[in-house]
Design an enzyme around this catalytic site. Structure first.
Site, PDB file in Angstrom:
ATOM      1  N   TYR A 106       8.616   2.677   9.509  1.00 53.30           N
ATOM      2  CA  TYR A 106       7.376   2.261   8.865  1.00 53.30           C
ATOM      3  C   TYR A 106       6.666   1.139   9.626  1.00 53.30           C
ATOM      4  CZ  TYR A 106       8.544   4.856   4.571  1.00 53.30           C
ATOM      5  OH  TYR A 106       8.817   5.841   3.660  1.00 53.30           O
TER       6      TYR A 106
ATOM      7  N   GLU B  84       3.675  11.704  -0.897  1.00 57.31           N
ATOM      8  CA  GLU B  84       2.414  12.300  -0.451  1.00 57.31           C
ATOM      9  C   GLU B  84       2.293  13.797  -0.678  1.00 57.31           C
ATOM     10  OE1 GLU B  84       4.908  11.046   1.384  1.00 57.31           O
ATOM     11  OE2 GLU B  84       5.120  12.054   3.314  1.00 57.31           O
TER      12      GLU B  84
ATOM     13  N   GLU C  22       5.676   8.102   9.217  1.00 57.51           N
ATOM     14  CA  GLU C  22       5.512   6.850   8.476  1.00 57.51           C
ATOM     15  C   GLU C  22       4.839   5.728   9.264  1.00 57.51           C
ATOM     16  OE1 GLU C  22       5.748   6.799   5.370  1.00 57.51           O
ATOM     17  OE2 GLU C  22       6.905   8.624   4.996  1.00 57.51           O
TER      18      GLU C  22
ATOM     19  N   HIS D 192      -1.232   9.823   4.526  1.00 59.51           N
ATOM     20  CA  HIS D 192      -0.316  10.923   4.868  1.00 59.51           C
ATOM     21  C   HIS D 192      -1.027  12.280   4.898  1.00 59.51           C
ATOM     22  CE1 HIS D 192       3.739   9.427   5.365  1.00 59.51           C
ATOM     23  NE2 HIS D 192       3.767   8.795   4.205  1.00 59.51           N
TER      24      HIS D 192
ATOM     25  N   ASP E 239      17.744  10.356   4.875  1.00 56.50           N
ATOM     26  CA  ASP E 239      17.360   9.178   4.110  1.00 56.50           C
ATOM     27  C   ASP E 239      17.680   7.876   4.827  1.00 56.50           C
ATOM     28  OD1 ASP E 239      16.253  10.053   1.800  1.00 56.50           O
ATOM     29  OD2 ASP E 239      17.649   8.907   0.534  1.00 56.50           O
TER      30      ASP E 239
ATOM     31  N   HIS F 171      -1.676   4.465   1.339  1.00 59.75           N
ATOM     32  CA  HIS F 171      -0.603   4.986   2.185  1.00 59.75           C
ATOM     33  C   HIS F 171      -0.427   6.496   1.982  1.00 59.75           C
ATOM     34  CE1 HIS F 171       3.437   4.700   4.168  1.00 59.75           C
ATOM     35  NE2 HIS F 171       3.698   5.720   3.355  1.00 59.75           N
ATOM     36  N   GLU F 172      -0.315   6.900   0.733  1.00 51.70           N
ATOM     37  CA  GLU F 172      -0.097   8.335   0.472  1.00 51.70           C
ATOM     38  C   GLU F 172      -1.311   9.160   0.890  1.00 51.70           C
ATOM     39  OE1 GLU F 172       2.884   8.647   0.122  1.00 51.70           O
ATOM     40  OE2 GLU F 172       3.413   6.698  -0.726  1.00 51.70           O
TER      41      GLU F 172
HETATM   42  N1  BES Z   1       7.093   9.879   2.142  1.00 49.31           N
HETATM   43  C1  BES Z   1       7.457   8.595   1.680  1.00 49.31           C
HETATM   44  C2  BES Z   1       8.610   8.626   0.717  1.00 49.31           C
HETATM   45  C3  BES Z   1       9.879   9.238   1.264  1.00 49.31           C
HETATM   46  C4  BES Z   1      10.296   9.031   2.561  1.00 49.31           C
HETATM   47  C5  BES Z   1      10.644  10.021   0.438  1.00 49.31           C
HETATM   48  C6  BES Z   1      11.468   9.620   3.030  1.00 49.31           C
HETATM   49  C7  BES Z   1      11.819  10.599   0.903  1.00 49.31           C
HETATM   50  C8  BES Z   1      12.227  10.410   2.199  1.00 49.31           C
HETATM   51  C9  BES Z   1       6.267   7.879   1.022  1.00 49.31           C
HETATM   52  O1  BES Z   1       5.064   8.119   1.666  1.00 49.31           O
HETATM   53  C10 BES Z   1       6.490   6.415   1.160  1.00 49.31           C
HETATM   54  O2  BES Z   1       6.577   5.975   2.267  1.00 49.31           O
HETATM   55  N2  BES Z   1       6.531   5.677   0.075  1.00 49.31           N
HETATM   56  C11 BES Z   1       6.638   4.241   0.118  1.00 49.31           C
HETATM   57  C12 BES Z   1       5.241   3.665   0.104  1.00 49.31           C
HETATM   58  C13 BES Z   1       5.068   2.353   0.768  1.00 49.31           C
HETATM   59  C14 BES Z   1       5.594   2.277   2.153  1.00 49.31           C
HETATM   60  C15 BES Z   1       3.598   1.989   0.769  1.00 49.31           C
HETATM   61  C16 BES Z   1       7.412   3.780  -1.100  1.00 49.31           C
HETATM   62  O3  BES Z   1       7.758   4.598  -1.926  1.00 49.31           O
HETATM   63  O4  BES Z   1       7.722   2.616  -1.208  1.00 49.31           O
HETATM   64 ZN    ZN Z   2       5.045   7.205   3.587  1.00 50.38          ZN
END
Ligand code: BES
Ligand code: ZN
Length: 629
Positions: free
Chosen positions: A407, A293, A340, A321, A399, A317-318
């Site tokens: 989520y 995002e 999330e 955010h 992480d 989703h993004e």
């Molecule tokens: N912000 C996250 C990605 C992220 C989280 C990167 C924690 C590094 C550390 C992003 O918004 C995300 O959640 N992406 C998901 C999308 C899905 C849940 C719709 C993905 O990449 O799968």
């Molecule tokens: Zn996310």
């Protein structure tokens, strides 16, 4: 390690004045809130960056960024400013603007996870700190791709991934979400390439390869992002558009045509979009996430271009955010669910509006299936406490908090509240929540006190919030969502599990396009690992899961193939694992291979990984490496 304390100033003033807590925001707690970010060395309780100006020279020949990070600092009274760095080479540090003066600095011991503190000698009147540096081969945020790994295969590509604590590996800064800054940047790249950032962007290349960027809204450091490649811009509306390699232009225009509508739906739900522009950029396949995002410019994985818009919920989703996460930000990574969980909830509301309740329910149930798998893994893993919404990630990689707990449990928590208080009141509450906390960070505790005072008390509602947040598992009052369409898919799978052939009668000509991606995912997930390889091949013959896959379906299908012991899909599987770097998709396949009864599967996984790892970003590479070691 120095652990900064962040003390709510208003409360301190209040306490020293001995007055009652009645003229401060109602969500402010009645005890002093002391918040530690255990993932940063920065002394932001004493001195903070307010604005960052970057001068960056992106050199593809030696895969290095040469940079100057000019920090404008808050008023302070310190002799030391501490920044985070990881795998950076610091050349010199100066103070001042027009007349820069070199100053001393010390680089502390390296921590494998957090990197090093960069302690700079300053004076109480110091306003500007300039750090001259370059990135190294240890830089974890950056992915440098050779032309073969791009769609056009003619030009190299480079992008950054900052969340959660990787920004410090390409910019020396105070890498804590608790501090928000504005930034500007002057970036030089090879003239054949375009540079874009999470900021104001140009839409075309220029002959000098020089680009200027401004991010005028305050953001946390993890949202600073840069991508450089052979890209063109396709506008989708006045405020929305897609950057991609020219080869992908048409596919993108088609796949993402609903974005403008998503934006207007989102604004109708929770208030004005505060970032002016909402563009996305399609990165190469190595990008470790579906989407990221970055403000004004979501970074997206090309796996989203499914051809049938079936994976655009990632963009919803993004986009969500832009409120939950970018406007109101988790104070520490222990509060990650605030980013999330809210976003998954909000994403689903956008999807409901644009694609209907049926589709939204199907998405939510598919996610719940994933939550159940994640919960099971967590309960049997080293950190069973990770099934709480509020995490404790001190000493661990943030992480590790990126699980379906934050989520999906997070989203179901909010859905359960919505059901109890009613949608109208809940929407009003959320809109105010975003408004009142705009451009701020928030802890789980501050949120709890806010919802108690603004939603539960005025409506005379008791809710088991503490259980949801501080206890493991899924509370009993979690709402249940059902879908006729998914029930049908389960029945279809059952028939195969019972040895029947399904491609007869009304299903004789059943095709992939007859159902949406998530319906097929339920079908595959409901298939028993005891079916035979022949049964799998019969399905594959008709529905072409292995070959013409949409990457989401393929990921589930290949996991099943491992469990069934079907080796005939292996060539497709290895192509997939070598091409795609999206972590959640590939990680689950590697896990299935590792957990397989057949010991040869782990050997096979290691061989494929050897070929694939050069195509992965550090984030995916390190996860898979750890898994296979
Ligand atoms: N912000 C996250 C990605 C992220 C989280 C990167 C924690 C590094 C550390 C992003 O918004 C995300 O959640 N992406 C998901 C999308 C899905 C849940 C719709 C993905 O990449 O799968
Ligand atoms: Zn996310």
């Amino acid at each position: 390690m120095k652990k900064p304390l962040f003390i709510l100033l208003s409360l301190l003033i209040l306490i020293s004045a001995c007055t009652r807590v009645n003229n401060i925001k109602s969500d402010s707690v009645d005890t002093i809130e002391i918040v530690n970010d255990n993932h940063s060395y920065a002394n932001i309780d004493e001195i903070k960056t307010t604005h960052l100006n970057l001068e960056l020279d992106v050199n593809f020949e030696n895969k290095t960024i040469y940079g100057v990070a000019r920090h404008e600092m808050s008023d302070h009274n310190c002799d030391t400013a501490i920044f985070d760095i990881k795998g950076l080479e610091i050349k010199k540090v100066t103070l001042g603007t027009t007349k820069e003066k070199e100053t001393n600095y010390v680089i502390g011991k390296n921590d494998e996870l957090l990197g090093q503190p960069l302690k700079i000698a300053i004076e109480p009147k110091t306003k500007y700190i300039n750090i001259y540096y370059q990135t190294t081969s240890e830089t974890e945020a950056l992915d440098w791709l050779s032309p073969e790994l791009t769609a056009g295969k003619k030009h190299p590509f480079m992008y950054t991934q900052g969340q959660a604590i990787l920004t410090r590996s390409w910019i020396p800064l105070q890498d804590s979400p608790m501090n928000r800054i504005t930034y500007s940047a002057d970036v030089t790249v090879p003239p054949s390439l375009l540079a874009v950032m999470s900021a104001s962007n140009e839409t075309t290349k220029n002959n000098e390869g020089k680009y200027h960027f401004e991010m005028k809204q305050k953001i946390p450091a993890y949202l600073i992002a840069l991508a450089v490649g052979d890209m063109v811009y396709n506008s989708l509306s006045e405020k929305c558009g897609v950057y991609s390699e020219p080869e992908l232009s048409n596919a993108c225009k088609n796949e993402f045509s609903d974005i403008p509508r998503m934006l207007s739906v989102a604004e109708k739900l929770y208030g004005a979009y505060r970032w002016e522009q909402f563009d996305i950029v399609i990165l190469p396949y190595s990008f470790p996430f579906g989407g990221m995002e970055n403000p004004r410019l979501t970074f997206a994985n090309p796996t989203l271009i499914a051809g049938d818009k079936s994976l655009v919920s990632v963009i919803a989703h993004e986009l969500a955010h832009s409120w939950s996460g970018n406007l109101v930000t988790n104070a520490t990574w222990d509060d990650f669910w605030l980013n999330e969980g809210f976003t998954v909830y909000f994403e689903n509301r956008i999807m409901e509006d644009v694609f209907g309740k049926d589709v939204a329910n199907i998405l939510a149930i598919t996610e719940f299936q994933e939550l159940e798998v994640a919960l099971n893994d967590i309960e049997n893993g080293n950190h069973p406490e990770d099934s709480q919404l509020k995490l404790s990630l001190t000493g661990r990689n943030p992480d590790e908090g990126m699980t379906d707990i934050a989520y999906v449990k997070g989203a179901f928590f909010l859905r359960t509240i919505e059901k109890q208080v009613g949608r109208k009141k809940f929407d009003e509450f959320l809109k105010n929540y975003f408004d009142k906390h705009a451009f701020e960070t928030i802890t789980t505790e501050a949120f709890l006190s806010y919802i108690e005072n603004e939603l539960f008390k005025p409506n005379n509602i008791t809710f088991n919030t503490k259980q949801w947040i501080y206890e493991p598992g899924i509370p009993d009052n979690c709402i249940k969502i059902t879908s006729e369409r998914l029930n049908e898919m389960s029945l279809l799978a059952d028939r195969i599990n019972n040895g029947e052939s399904i491609f007869e009668g009304k299903n004789k000509n059943l095709q992939r396009g007859d159902k949406i991606t998530q319906e097929w995912q339920t079908f595959i997930r409901e298939l028993s690992p005891n079916i035979t390889s022949e049964q799998m091949m019969e399905i594959d013959e008709q529905l072409k899961f292995s070959k013409e896959g949409n990457p989401a379906i393929q990921s589930d299908w290949f996991q099943l193939a491992v469990k069934v012991g079907n080796k005939s899909v292996r060539p497709y599987m290895s192509d997939y694992l070598i091409k795609i770097g999206r972590r959640w998709y590939i990680e689950s396949i590697y896990i299935a291979l590792k957990e397989s009864k057949d010991p040869n599967d782990l050997i096979w996984a290691r061989e494929v990984f050897k070929k694939a790892e050069a195509n992965y970003h550090y984030v995916s590479k390190s996860t898979i490496k750890k898994l296979l070691d």
